[in-house]
Design an enzyme around this catalytic site. Structure first.
Site, PDB file in Angstrom:
ATOM      1  N   THR A   7       0.936  -1.221   0.365  1.00  0.00           N
ATOM      2  CA  THR A   7       0.001   0.254  -0.218  1.00  0.00           C
ATOM      3  C   THR A   7       0.693   1.487  -0.244  1.00  0.00           C
ATOM      4  O   THR A   7       2.234   0.994  -0.024  1.00  0.00           O
ATOM      5  CB  THR A   7      -1.049   0.140   1.435  1.00  0.00           C
ATOM      6  OG1 THR A   7      -1.678   1.261   1.131  1.00  0.00           O
ATOM      7  CG2 THR A   7      -0.040  -0.702   2.682  1.00  0.00           C
ATOM      8  N   SER A   8       0.259   2.006  -0.710  1.00  0.00           N
ATOM      9  CA  SER A   8       1.191   3.996  -0.251  1.00  0.00           C
ATOM     10  C   SER A   8       0.748   5.109   0.248  1.00  0.00           C
ATOM     11  O   SER A   8       1.333   5.273   0.627  1.00  0.00           O
ATOM     12  CB  SER A   8       0.653   4.934  -1.296  1.00  0.00           C
ATOM     13  OG  SER A   8      -0.433   4.789  -1.316  1.00  0.00           O
ATOM     14  N   ASP A  69      -8.986  -2.519  -0.854  1.00  0.00           N
ATOM     15  CA  ASP A  69      -9.244  -1.364  -1.388  1.00  0.00           C
ATOM     16  C   ASP A  69     -10.349  -0.620  -0.383  1.00  0.00           C
ATOM     17  O   ASP A  69     -11.501  -1.479   0.179  1.00  0.00           O
ATOM     18  CB  ASP A  69      -9.210  -1.672  -2.815  1.00  0.00           C
ATOM     19  CG  ASP A  69      -9.433  -0.095  -3.565  1.00  0.00           C
ATOM     20  OD1 ASP A  69      -8.221   0.307  -3.885  1.00  0.00           O
ATOM     21  OD2 ASP A  69     -10.885  -0.002  -4.197  1.00  0.00           O
ATOM     22  N   ASP A 151     -12.028  10.573   7.142  1.00  0.00           N
ATOM     23  CA  ASP A 151     -12.644   9.949   8.938  1.00  0.00           C
ATOM     24  C   ASP A 151     -13.456  11.223   9.720  1.00  0.00           C
ATOM     25  O   ASP A 151     -14.171  11.081   9.988  1.00  0.00           O
ATOM     26  CB  ASP A 151     -11.592   9.648   9.473  1.00  0.00           C
ATOM     27  CG  ASP A 151     -11.223   8.380   9.216  1.00  0.00           C
ATOM     28  OD1 ASP A 151     -12.163   7.669   9.292  1.00  0.00           O
ATOM     29  OD2 ASP A 151      -9.637   8.117   9.802  1.00  0.00           O
TER      30      ASP A 151
HETATM   31  P1  ITT Z   1      -3.719   2.641  -1.308  1.00  0.00           P
HETATM   32  O1  ITT Z   1      -1.912   2.472  -1.817  1.00  0.00           O
HETATM   33  O2  ITT Z   1      -3.776   0.983  -0.458  1.00  0.00           O
HETATM   34  O3  ITT Z   1      -4.605   1.596  -2.690  1.00  0.00           O
HETATM   35  P2  ITT Z   1      -5.430   4.951  -0.933  1.00  0.00           P
HETATM   36  O4  ITT Z   1      -5.381   5.494   0.180  1.00  0.00           O
HETATM   37  O5  ITT Z   1      -4.908   4.568  -2.197  1.00  0.00           O
HETATM   38  O6  ITT Z   1      -4.082   3.710  -1.309  1.00  0.00           O
HETATM   39  P3  ITT Z   1      -7.903   3.090  -1.568  1.00  0.00           P
HETATM   40  O7  ITT Z   1      -7.442   3.334  -2.771  1.00  0.00           O
HETATM   41  O8  ITT Z   1      -8.657   1.949  -1.181  1.00  0.00           O
HETATM   42  O9  ITT Z   1      -6.621   3.580  -0.283  1.00  0.00           O
HETATM   43  O10 ITT Z   1      -8.834   4.678  -0.310  1.00  0.00           O
HETATM   44  C1  ITT Z   1     -10.117   5.401  -0.906  1.00  0.00           C
HETATM   45  C2  ITT Z   1      -9.784   6.558  -0.388  1.00  0.00           C
HETATM   46  O11 ITT Z   1     -10.411   6.708   0.729  1.00  0.00           O
HETATM   47  C3  ITT Z   1      -8.548   7.447  -0.330  1.00  0.00           C
HETATM   48  O12 ITT Z   1      -8.681   8.676  -0.373  1.00  0.00           O
HETATM   49  C4  ITT Z   1      -8.235   6.829   1.660  1.00  0.00           C
HETATM   50  O13 ITT Z   1      -7.699   8.354   1.782  1.00  0.00           O
HETATM   51  C5  ITT Z   1     -10.048   6.840   1.818  1.00  0.00           C
HETATM   52  N1  ITT Z   1     -10.516   6.018   2.901  1.00  0.00           N
HETATM   53  C6  ITT Z   1      -9.465   4.560   2.821  1.00  0.00           C
HETATM   54  N2  ITT Z   1      -9.315   3.642   3.737  1.00  0.00           N
HETATM   55  C7  ITT Z   1     -10.544   4.910   4.504  1.00  0.00           C
HETATM   56  C8  ITT Z   1     -10.377   5.563   5.938  1.00  0.00           C
HETATM   57  O14 ITT Z   1     -10.304   4.543   7.006  1.00  0.00           O
HETATM   58  N3  ITT Z   1     -11.184   6.176   6.759  1.00  0.00           N
HETATM   59  C9  ITT Z   1     -11.269   7.077   5.737  1.00  0.00           C
HETATM   60  N4  ITT Z   1     -10.580   7.517   5.037  1.00  0.00           N
HETATM   61  C10 ITT Z   1     -10.348   6.188   4.252  1.00  0.00           C
END
Ligand code: ITT
Length: 193
Positions: A7-8, A69, A151
């Protein structure tokens, strides 16, 4: 056994490390920004991402790995942004979401957070999925300094507090991520550890 979390997003790693430590499993983080396809469902994105990494990076990783994801599904917006959550957060942020929700009240503000974990155990098999969701509503305004992403605008239905008003430990008791990872980590304990 070593299991890599690709993950990033360091916030995800922090949450998942706490959950894994509780079960005696150690997770190794590999920072890698993989191309995220724009598909219709979070499950499809998770499968496509895991398969991409499996094909392109297995030789380098050479160990079981998972990605996850996540997305926010706002019911009054036909579950938007869903699989487009990362893009939408980058483009319009929480203030943009709050504007889209202007004039929506009560039940119209219902939303679901969803996490799909995709786990690849070996280079030849399709990923296994583990899914967790949590119900809540979009707050009237951003509240709290903790957490990340959406959040501050996601009110957990059980308490009415936003995830950003909770500690990582509190969020981990109820969140979409902890529900998905509890299933995944139990699977690891039963089948692989
Ligand atoms: P990856 O490298 O793991 O894909 P990412 O931050 O791009 O990291 P996602 O595509 O899964 O992760 O996330 C989609 C969006 O939802 C992204 O803007 C996150 O900040 C947000 N998000 C994911 N999980 C969250 C959480 O638990 N609380 C609040 N926002 C969340």
């Amino acid at each position: 056994m070593i299991i890599y979390f690709i993950t990033s997003n360091p916030h995800k790693v922090e949450e998942v490390r706490e959950l894994a430590a509780d079960k005696g499993i150690s997770i190794r983080h590999l920072h890698y920004e993989y191309p995220e396809l724009q598909l219709d469902a979070i499950e499809e994105v998770a499968i496509a991402s895991a398969n991409h990494i499996r094909r392109e990076k297995w030789a380098e990783i050479n160990a079981p790995f998972f990605i996850e994801d996540s997305g926010l599904l706002i019911h009054a917006l036909n579950d938007f942004p869903g699989p487009f959550s990362a893009f939408v957060f980058r483009k319009i942020g929480n203030e943009g979401i709050l504007k889209l929700m202007a004039g929506k009240e009560g039940g119209e503000r219902r939303a679901t957070f969803k996490t799909v974990v995709a786990f690849c155990r070996d280079p030849d098999a399709e990923p296994s999925l583990f899914i967790g969701t949590v119900e809540g509503r979009i707050a009237d305004r951003a509240r709290g300094d903790g957490g990340f992403g959406f959040d501050p605008i996601f009110e957990y239905e059980g308490t009415g507090t936003t995830f950003a008003e909770m500690s990582t430990e509190e969020k981990n008791k109820v969140s979409h991520r902890s529900r998905a990872f509890t299933k995944f980590l139990n699977h690891i304990l039963q089948h692989l550890h």
